[in-house]
Scaffold this motif. Structure first.
Motif, PDB file in Angstrom:
ATOM      1  N   GLY A 129       1.344  14.196  -8.629  1.00  0.00           N
ATOM      2  CA  GLY A 129       2.190  13.946 -10.031  1.00  0.00           C
ATOM      3  C   GLY A 129       2.704  15.273  -9.290  1.00  0.00           C
ATOM      4  N   ASN A 130       3.117  16.567 -10.629  1.00  0.00           N
ATOM      5  CA  ASN A 130       3.093  17.792 -10.490  1.00  0.00           C
ATOM      6  C   ASN A 130       3.410  18.339  -9.324  1.00  0.00           C
ATOM      7  OD1 ASN A 130       4.577  17.972 -12.610  1.00  0.00           O
ATOM      8  ND2 ASN A 130       2.877  18.562 -13.718  1.00  0.00           N
ATOM      9  N   ARG A 131       1.622  18.562  -9.060  1.00  0.00           N
ATOM     10  CA  ARG A 131       1.632  18.959  -7.232  1.00  0.00           C
ATOM     11  C   ARG A 131       0.518  18.670  -6.677  1.00  0.00           C
ATOM     12  NH1 ARG A 131      -0.843  25.616  -7.394  1.00  0.00           N
ATOM     13  NH2 ARG A 131      -1.257  25.377  -5.493  1.00  0.00           N
ATOM     14  N   TYR A 132       0.711  17.971  -5.262  1.00  0.00           N
ATOM     15  CA  TYR A 132      -0.503  16.833  -4.878  1.00  0.00           C
ATOM     16  C   TYR A 132      -1.153  17.874  -3.952  1.00  0.00           C
ATOM     17  CZ  TYR A 132      -1.708  13.596  -1.578  1.00  0.00           C
ATOM     18  OH  TYR A 132      -2.825  12.720  -1.048  1.00  0.00           O
ATOM     19  N   GLN A 133      -2.814  17.190  -4.688  1.00  0.00           N
ATOM     20  CA  GLN A 133      -3.662  18.628  -3.876  1.00  0.00           C
ATOM     21  C   GLN A 133      -4.770  17.143  -3.745  1.00  0.00           C
ATOM     22  OE1 GLN A 133      -3.764  20.957  -6.746  1.00  0.00           O
ATOM     23  NE2 GLN A 133      -4.286  22.553  -5.956  1.00  0.00           N
ATOM     24  N   LEU A 191       0.483  -1.634  -0.013  1.00  0.00           N
ATOM     25  CA  LEU A 191       0.047  -0.274   0.389  1.00  0.00           C
ATOM     26  C   LEU A 191       0.958   1.283  -0.055  1.00  0.00           C
ATOM     27  CD1 LEU A 191      -3.341  -1.201   2.398  1.00  0.00           C
ATOM     28  CD2 LEU A 191      -2.932  -0.634  -0.003  1.00  0.00           C
ATOM     29  N   LEU A 192       0.510   2.264  -0.791  1.00  0.00           N
ATOM     30  CA  LEU A 192       1.253   3.531  -0.589  1.00  0.00           C
ATOM     31  C   LEU A 192       0.771   4.545   0.580  1.00  0.00           C
ATOM     32  CD1 LEU A 192       0.754   4.641  -4.292  1.00  0.00           C
ATOM     33  CD2 LEU A 192       2.891   4.310  -3.024  1.00  0.00           C
ATOM     34  N   SER A 193       1.833   5.367   1.156  1.00  0.00           N
ATOM     35  CA  SER A 193       1.490   6.264   1.731  1.00  0.00           C
ATOM     36  C   SER A 193       1.032   7.125   1.552  1.00  0.00           C
ATOM     37  CB  SER A 193       2.312   6.255   2.539  1.00  0.00           C
ATOM     38  OG  SER A 193       3.452   7.127   2.034  1.00  0.00           O
ATOM     39  N   GLU A 194       0.508   8.320   2.122  1.00  0.00           N
ATOM     40  CA  GLU A 194       0.062   9.650   1.536  1.00  0.00           C
ATOM     41  C   GLU A 194       1.375  10.648   1.652  1.00  0.00           C
ATOM     42  OE1 GLU A 194      -2.969  12.177   3.291  1.00  0.00           O
ATOM     43  OE2 GLU A 194      -2.936  13.301   1.395  1.00  0.00           O
ATOM     44  N   ALA A 195       2.647   9.607   2.083  1.00  0.00           N
ATOM     45  CA  ALA A 195       3.586  10.910   1.835  1.00  0.00           C
ATOM     46  C   ALA A 195       4.451  10.595   1.210  1.00  0.00           C
ATOM     47  CB  ALA A 195       4.610  10.113   3.062  1.00  0.00           C
ATOM     48  N   GLU A 196       4.290   9.399   0.265  1.00  0.00           N
ATOM     49  CA  GLU A 196       4.189   8.746  -1.095  1.00  0.00           C
ATOM     50  C   GLU A 196       4.261   9.234  -2.006  1.00  0.00           C
ATOM     51  OE1 GLU A 196       6.139   4.315  -1.061  1.00  0.00           O
ATOM     52  OE2 GLU A 196       4.109   4.705   0.082  1.00  0.00           O
ATOM     53  N   LYS A 230       2.327  12.082  -1.860  1.00  0.00           N
ATOM     54  CA  LYS A 230       2.946  13.304  -1.973  1.00  0.00           C
ATOM     55  C   LYS A 230       4.364  13.949  -2.903  1.00  0.00           C
ATOM     56  CE  LYS A 230       0.570  15.164   2.057  1.00  0.00           C
ATOM     57  NZ  LYS A 230       0.626  15.642   3.477  1.00  0.00           N
ATOM     58  N   ARG A 231       4.892  13.267  -2.397  1.00  0.00           N
ATOM     59  CA  ARG A 231       6.639  13.044  -3.356  1.00  0.00           C
ATOM     60  C   ARG A 231       6.326  13.781  -4.724  1.00  0.00           C
ATOM     61  NH1 ARG A 231       8.783   7.644  -3.206  1.00  0.00           N
ATOM     62  NH2 ARG A 231       8.938   8.323  -4.932  1.00  0.00           N
ATOM     63  N   GLU A 232       6.933  14.874  -5.277  1.00  0.00           N
ATOM     64  CA  GLU A 232       6.933  15.296  -6.147  1.00  0.00           C
ATOM     65  C   GLU A 232       6.740  15.049  -8.032  1.00  0.00           C
ATOM     66  OE1 GLU A 232       9.132  19.455  -7.243  1.00  0.00           O
ATOM     67  OE2 GLU A 232       8.353  20.026  -5.399  1.00  0.00           O
ATOM     68  N   GLN A 255       7.486  10.038 -11.452  1.00  0.00           N
ATOM     69  CA  GLN A 255       9.039   9.990 -12.780  1.00  0.00           C
ATOM     70  C   GLN A 255       8.764   8.168 -12.618  1.00  0.00           C
ATOM     71  OE1 GLN A 255      12.538  11.655 -10.439  1.00  0.00           O
ATOM     72  NE2 GLN A 255      13.160  11.266 -12.635  1.00  0.00           N
ATOM     73  N   ASP A 256       8.949   7.194 -11.878  1.00  0.00           N
ATOM     74  CA  ASP A 256       9.501   6.097 -12.320  1.00  0.00           C
ATOM     75  C   ASP A 256       8.141   5.034 -12.795  1.00  0.00           C
ATOM     76  OD1 ASP A 256       8.527   6.078  -9.572  1.00  0.00           O
ATOM     77  OD2 ASP A 256      10.033   4.181  -9.813  1.00  0.00           O
ATOM     78  N   LYS A 257       6.979   5.912 -13.039  1.00  0.00           N
ATOM     79  CA  LYS A 257       5.441   5.011 -13.143  1.00  0.00           C
ATOM     80  C   LYS A 257       5.201   4.961 -14.220  1.00  0.00           C
ATOM     81  CE  LYS A 257       5.093   5.028  -8.249  1.00  0.00           C
ATOM     82  NZ  LYS A 257       6.008   5.609  -8.049  1.00  0.00           N
ATOM     83  N   GLN A 258       4.862   4.026 -14.942  1.00  0.00           N
ATOM     84  CA  GLN A 258       3.962   3.336 -15.836  1.00  0.00           C
ATOM     85  C   GLN A 258       2.722   3.520 -16.614  1.00  0.00           C
ATOM     86  OE1 GLN A 258       6.085  -0.365 -17.798  1.00  0.00           O
ATOM     87  NE2 GLN A 258       7.411   0.925 -19.507  1.00  0.00           N
ATOM     88  N   ALA A 259       2.226   2.647 -15.533  1.00  0.00           N
ATOM     89  CA  ALA A 259       0.818   2.647 -15.452  1.00  0.00           C
ATOM     90  C   ALA A 259       0.179   2.863 -14.683  1.00  0.00           C
ATOM     91  CB  ALA A 259       0.732   0.886 -16.176  1.00  0.00           C
TER      92      ALA A 259
END
Lengths: 241, 413
Positions: free
Chosen positions: B125-129, B47-52, B54-56, B60-64
């Motif tokens: 992504g660019n800006r987490y909101q 599972l992803l955390s919100e902190a992950e 939020k990373r700018e 970058q390494d996501k494909q799908a």
């Protein structure tokens, strides 16, 4: 003097506790907590209010109504648990889309919430569209192919004329946009056909109003999805594998 | 007196022990049960955390991206589940866990992913909101990015309003904020061409009338323009989204002639003249799985590339239609694919001449993304996706199932 005041207050408390019409506290009634535990989503106050309404109409004790509700609900939960043990669903057993079927046919699928297999039913209002009542939304329409069901789900025909099946489907469709969802399964046979309702109440009301058929197997206080599936008036025409 | 005191002490100790044992016998299994079903999540490592999130550089390494959700009837007591899955360049998936949203989906545009949720929308992504939404939604219809308006949007099958009309709610916006509006119809199919949305609705009470409408968001309001209407069998249904080129709208339907007859409906954009062309006629058999296998392989089953339409059915066959010659042909079939009785364990994504399939391959027991070249039918790549089986195991443990409802590639492989 203090003693008299205390005595007076105590009497008021005791009197209040023994006067159901004035007491708001759900604790005074038996079965309420058990009903809510088996029927999450409903509140103790709602259960009591429904039971009181039925008690008034049928001229019986509120406790008696609650007892009937609790017993039938417990029996349905037990049945769901037994079926769950037999079937041992895995995640990949879900995801089957509902196939096309005839207008007026009904479907039943297992459906789990809070670990309880409460089941789910709906009715075809065209051969590719269904009407169902779901929590949060109420009575809604959706294309059958968008509805995912468990392996072993069944499509059933109600033993009546095609005209009456179609009329029942039309009535169910007419409730879209009007009726919200109700968590009250436990005595949904005794509440109005018009207004908030759950999935089994929608199907049951459709056929009792339009075909004069009671598609509830045990005809207890509440009609549950499995009551419709197991009714002698419904016959399975397709099992989804 | 001392003896009595000792006895009282002993009685107290005994009482304490008995109480402790009673508590243990009665309540510990209950606490354990509640913890197991309500709190503990065996899939935590995936599972992803919100902190992950939020990373700018998160994307970058996501494909799908993939969206799974439980269905509405499994949400009876507000315990539905959805997962927004992000797959990285190595095929490793990590999921963002949410409340249930049947038929939920995501959209991607310019290094930003729009995630729809039951009570909020999220930009990653660019800006987490995160934008809370005032109305809960339970069933999705479509999401996307409208180039002309520079906003993401999502449309829902919301149910009905207080006056008894049908409600398909719309959320739209970008990093500046999100708005909501309503399309007062039950939507049978929808699409967009970068400039407008299009919807198809049917009214079974008015001679089975079917309507094509154009939806615009103007001055923060939803505006609806009726384009054309026609009669259609009540047994017909649409099998694809609406596609458009400069001359025509296209949508696939069945049930107009028979349930085994799949047709392409072509509507002229100028005069709204319609033509139906046969795409496939399946051998009629009510007793086998033809009627469920013929359902398209994914929600996005129709693609237009280089003046050729591509349609993928549930048998894994790819058909083409040429709008000029009107010629239909079976172009190719998926490799190593067995129809799943319409289980929809697959979703498609098209980009130019490529078709990507996200699916669970029962023969290998793997989730995979496969890449096909539409021009020659060649399967050019297969990538295993790990980290999803664990999520699905958790869903199963909760006695639920979560179909895959959306899949999009963020970059090629």
């Amino acid at each position: 003097m203090k003693k008299w005041i205390l005595c007076g207050l105590s009497s008021l408390v005791v009197w209040g506790m023994h006067s159901p019409s004035y007491a708001a506290s759900p604790e005074i009634y038996p079965y309420v907590k058990e009903i809510v535990a088996m029927q999450p989503g409903s509140s103790q106050e709602e259960v009591i209010a429904d039971a009181r309404q039925v008690a008034e109409i049928e001229q019986i004790d509120v406790e008696e109504v609650l007892k009937q509700m609790q017993q039938e609900l417990a029996a349905d939960v037990k049945k769901g648990e037994e079926e769950m043990k037999r079937k041992l669903h895995s995640g990949s057993d879900g995801r089957r889309p509902l196939p096309t079927s005839e207008k007026g046919n009904v479907f039943y699928t297992d459906a789990y919430s809070s670990g309880v297999n409460h089941g789910h039913v709906g009715v075809y209002y065209t051969n590719k569209n269904i009407v169902e009542s779901t929590s949060g939304v109420g009575v809604r329409e959706i294309e059958a192919k968008s509805v995912k069901v468990y392996k072993g789900a069944v499509i059933q025909s109600v033993k009546t004329s095609e005209g009456k099946r179609r009329a029942a489907a039309d009535w169910a469709k007419s409730r879209v946009g009007k009726d919200g969802y109700s968590y009250n399964f436990a005595n949904n046979r005794r509440t109005s056909h018009y207004g908030n309702k759950n999935c089994s109440k929608l199907v049951w009301s459709s056929f009792i109003l339009q075909a004069d058929l009671d598609v509830d197997k045990d005809k207890g206080s509440g009609v549950y999805p499995r009551d419709i599936r197991d009714s002698s008036l419904t016959v399975t025409v397709k099992t989804i594998q | 007196m001392d003896m009595n005191g000792e006895m009282i002490k002993m009685m107290k100790r005994k009482w304490f022990k008995v109480s402790l044992m009673t508590f243990g016998i009665l309540f510990l299994p209950l606490i354990g049960y509640l913890f197991y079903f309500c709190v503990w999540d065996s899939s935590t490592a995936f599972l992803l955390s919100e902190a992950e999130l939020k990373r700018e550089n998160f994307l970058q390494d996501k494909q799908a991206i993939v969206y799974f959700s439980t269905t509405v009837p499994q949400n009876a007591f507000n315990d539905g589940l959805s997962y927004a899955v992000f797959v990285d360049d190595q095929g490793r998936a990590k999921s963002w866990k949410m409340d249930g949203l049947e038929l939920g989906s995501m959209a991607a545009h310019s290094n930003q992913v729009f995630v729809e949720e039951k009570e909020k929308v999220r930009l990653v992504g660019n800006r987490y909101q995160v934008f809370p939404m005032k109305d809960k939604q339970f069933t999705g219809e479509r999401t996307g990015y409208l180039e002309k308006g520079h906003f993401f949007y999502s449309i829902y099958n919301s149910g009905f309003d207080e006056r008894g009309g049908y409600r398909s709610d719309v959320r739209w916006g970008n990093d500046k904020g999100f708005q909501t509006g309503t399309i007062p119809y039950y939507i049978r199919s929808s699409g967009e061409d970068g400039e407008h949305f299009y919807i198809l609705t049917m009214d079974f009470t008015k001679d089975n009338k079917c309507y094509l409408k154009e939806i615009n968001i103007i001055n923060q309001k939803v505006e609806i323009k009726s384009l054309t209407e026609w009669r259609q069998s009540e047994n017909s249904a649409f099998l694809s989204s609406i596609l458009a080129d400069e001359h025509y709208f296209y949508v696939v339907l069945y049930g107009e002639e028979s349930d085994f007859h799949v047709q392409l409906l072509q509507i002229n954009k100028q005069n709204y003249q319609m033509e139906r062309y046969t795409l496939v006629k399946y051998p009629p058999n009510e007793n086998d799985d033809t009627l469920t296998n013929l359902l398209p392989l994914g929600r996005e089953s129709l693609h237009l590339y280089n003046r050729e339409l591509y349609y993928v059915d549930g048998f894994g066959d790819i058909y083409t239609f040429n709008p000029l010659s009107k010629k239909v042909q079976k172009k190719f079939s998926l490799l190593d694919y067995k129809p799943t009785g319409g289980s929809n364990d697959e979703q498609l994504y098209f980009h130019n001449q490529y078709m990507y399939i996200f699916r669970f391959n029962p023969s290998t027991g793997q989730y995979v993304i496969e890449k096909y070249n539409l021009l020659n039918g060649k399967r050019e790549a297969v990538r295993e996706v790990t980290g999803i089986k664990e999520i699905m195991a958790e869903v199963s443990r909760r006695k639920k199932f979560a179909p895959v409802y959306d899949f999009k590639m963020l970059k090629d492989f």
